[in-house]
Design a protein around this motif. Sequence first.
Motif: not given
Length: 326
Positions: A283-301
């Motif tokens: 996700h980081l290497r594909q340029g995910i947005s800040e809000s997108g990264l927060v969402e990925v982490i939140q979903n991982a929980l």
Amino acid sequence: MSFIDPHGRKIDYLRLSLTEHCNLRCFYCMPAESKCTAHSSSQLTFDEIERVVAAFAALGVYRLRLTGGEPLLRKGVAELAARLNAVPGIEDLSMSTNAMLLAHHGAALRNAGVSRLNISLDSLNPDRFARITHGARLEDVFAGLEAAKHAGFSPIKINMLVMKGINDDEVVDMAHYCLDQGFTLRYIETMPMGAGGQQAFSHYLPLDVVKDRLAAQFQLVEDIASGGGPARYLRIPGSKTQIGFITPLSRHFCATCNRVRLGADGTLYMCLGNTHSVALKPHLRQGISESGLVEVIQNALAIKPLRHNFEQQAGQINRAMSATGG
């Protein structure tokens, strides 16, 4: 923003591995015959690490511990610590280390905002220490500890992995040493993680045995300690010395788990004793947005399990502790 897992536990603690490499070869973690094949290109960059920490902070995570491998092997570690300490929302920055390089880095780390240290030390006997670590010098650890005291880290916690027939005869000596030095001491039970951990598990000793040995030598009272770890603490009256017991098997603490772990390669591990994980690096290497990264982490929980499965899956957690992040 609260970061609550499906079982109602508030997650406020991230343990972040900076490298899988280590300068020791403790048989229970990274045996002498094992090879770390991770390359620097597989590690998250400092910019990527800062983005991930900022995303966790946005979710309410405020405790951050730098781990490894041996985190002091990561070039520029003090610079990174200063950057992470400046992330809005991060209030507690600490490090786990074997202290072999701490004499060279202690002052810079303290100036960068690292306030607390956990230091692995399984024996006070130089020959035994060399056998456990495959050749390391105990004097280098002592030099690192002196540098840590001089730099003003507080508290300094000594972590001793207790292994029956290997170092359990030193548990009282270690308590006396920490009492003399003003260190906090935590005893830890072995866990069947990776080839080394499975080998060490044959030396498993429940820490109730250790507590009984200490009670024969010291008057102990119940106590609490700062930090977000799972240890249950006692204290020696008339001193500041606290003695903690980390018991993942004999008395697991999963009901109060407040942490997740990020491997050096960007893999987010939701539980030390399970295989649940999410890869953040793509996700980081594909340029995910800040809000997108927060969402990925939140979903991982959502996949964080209720508890570990060491008892049911002994020997099935094949990753070494060095890959998971301490």
